[in-house]
Enzyme design. Sequence first.
Site, PDB file in Angstrom:
ATOM      1  N   HIS A  70     -19.436  50.861  -3.180  1.00  0.00           N
ATOM      2  CA  HIS A  70     -18.638  49.635  -3.293  1.00  0.00           C
ATOM      3  C   HIS A  70     -18.358  49.288  -4.749  1.00  0.00           C
ATOM      4  CE1 HIS A  70     -21.748  46.559  -4.441  1.00  0.00           C
ATOM      5  NE2 HIS A  70     -22.579  47.346  -3.789  1.00  0.00           N
ATOM      6  N   ASP A 179     -24.303  47.589  -9.997  1.00  0.00           N
ATOM      7  CA  ASP A 179     -24.372  47.515  -8.537  1.00  0.00           C
ATOM      8  C   ASP A 179     -22.986  47.104  -8.049  1.00  0.00           C
ATOM      9  OD1 ASP A 179     -24.877  46.982  -5.862  1.00  0.00           O
ATOM     10  OD2 ASP A 179     -26.181  45.272  -6.242  1.00  0.00           O
ATOM     11  N   GLU A 211     -18.434  44.587  -0.183  1.00  0.00           N
ATOM     12  CA  GLU A 211     -19.776  44.908   0.309  1.00  0.00           C
ATOM     13  C   GLU A 211     -20.725  43.739   0.154  1.00  0.00           C
ATOM     14  OE1 GLU A 211     -23.984  46.482  -0.063  1.00  0.00           O
ATOM     15  OE2 GLU A 211     -22.766  45.304  -1.448  1.00  0.00           O
ATOM     16  N   GLU A 212     -20.595  43.022  -0.954  1.00  0.00           N
ATOM     17  CA  GLU A 212     -21.550  41.958  -1.264  1.00  0.00           C
ATOM     18  C   GLU A 212     -21.440  40.750  -0.321  1.00  0.00           C
ATOM     19  OE1 GLU A 212     -23.969  42.295  -3.131  1.00  0.00           O
ATOM     20  OE2 GLU A 212     -23.497  43.706  -4.742  1.00  0.00           O
ATOM     21  N   ASP A 234     -25.524  53.781  -3.365  1.00  0.00           N
ATOM     22  CA  ASP A 234     -25.764  52.423  -3.852  1.00  0.00           C
ATOM     23  C   ASP A 234     -26.881  52.470  -4.878  1.00  0.00           C
ATOM     24  OD1 ASP A 234     -25.842  49.496  -3.987  1.00  0.00           O
ATOM     25  OD2 ASP A 234     -24.889  49.524  -2.025  1.00  0.00           O
ATOM     26  N   HIS A 318     -28.575  42.342  -9.609  1.00  0.00           N
ATOM     27  CA  HIS A 318     -27.831  41.093  -9.466  1.00  0.00           C
ATOM     28  C   HIS A 318     -28.025  40.156 -10.663  1.00  0.00           C
ATOM     29  CE1 HIS A 318     -26.678  41.091  -4.922  1.00  0.00           C
ATOM     30  NE2 HIS A 318     -26.440  42.264  -5.516  1.00  0.00           N
TER      31      HIS A 318
END
Length: 353
Positions: A70, A179, A211-212, A234, A318
């Site tokens: 992603h 990410d 995706e998130e 990922d 994140h």
Amino acid sequence: MNNAQLSSAKEFLKQLSENSGVSGYEETLAPVVLAEFKPLADQVGQDALGNIYAHKKGTQGRYKIMLAAHMDEIGLMVKGIEPSGFLRFTPVGGVDQRTLLSQEVIVHGRKPVLGVIGSTPPHLMTAGEEKAVKAEQMGIDVGMTFEQIKEVIQVGDIITLRRNTLELLNHVLAGKSFDDRAGVVVMKICLEELQRLQHAHDVIAVSTTQEEVGYRGATTSAYSLNPDLAIAIDVTHASTPDTKGQVEKELGKGPAIALGPNIHPFVYEELVKAAKEARIPYQNHPVPGRSGTDAWAIQVTQAGVPTGLVSIPLRYMHTSVETIDMQDVILTGKLLAYFIAGLPEDLEGRVCY
């Protein structure tokens, strides 16, 4: 390690990281990804949700192998504009509010506007207030009056953190949105390696969107392709002093190959076999339930897709200083290429549970 490939991979990741693409707003990334994938694939295109497909044909073309990583990132959205000129915001995706204070941001209004996230300084706090500041207590200061703001910013505008990629020692990089834009780089490396390897099956590398916020790009692209086998790429947590033994993956020790109910046994076995034969270091990654990746959506597409998951170890997930070892990125791309090239020509019966 090929220095030219390493340098190219670093530059591509920097381009992706320093660009913006919050879930649902990935359009600014498309030209960058398309430009990198076009020389490596027979067909490149996009769909209605913004997913990017790079299709490389195999010698046989009987089966389709899907790769998915992603390209969206977590971010913020303007939810209010105060008469005093401060912006109030809400998260898009799993933002860690502890990391927001004092960050530089870009508000993507009618034109990009720079700002900073602030709150009451500790000197003015009362007893009991000196704890982690919650997002609703923070405001974005763009240095403009209410009237000026209304000309360029409105409720619903997307906000991204402003961060340049930092190159540490030993091929270690820190920055935002690794990410999972590092996974997009992995797919490019895989396609590069496949230029010199013979492979029977068609490969479709998909840079997925959203995706998130719920694996939406993976859901739609997997449904459209209905692949015979798929692997999601990922990131996974790498250990730091504060993980206190909860995390076993380490930077620089190779990709993490997942196993568990979200993973097809044949795919796991073939990935491990490919790693051993190519002498690529790898780490086992037991996932007893939900993987929290595109693999979760792909596995249950249509009648079911035999799915695997390969993850890049990453620290400080994140946050705006996510940290990876580029050697792990290169090795992950090579592993996928050797895996694809080593698959048997006839997959019938091998990909059933």
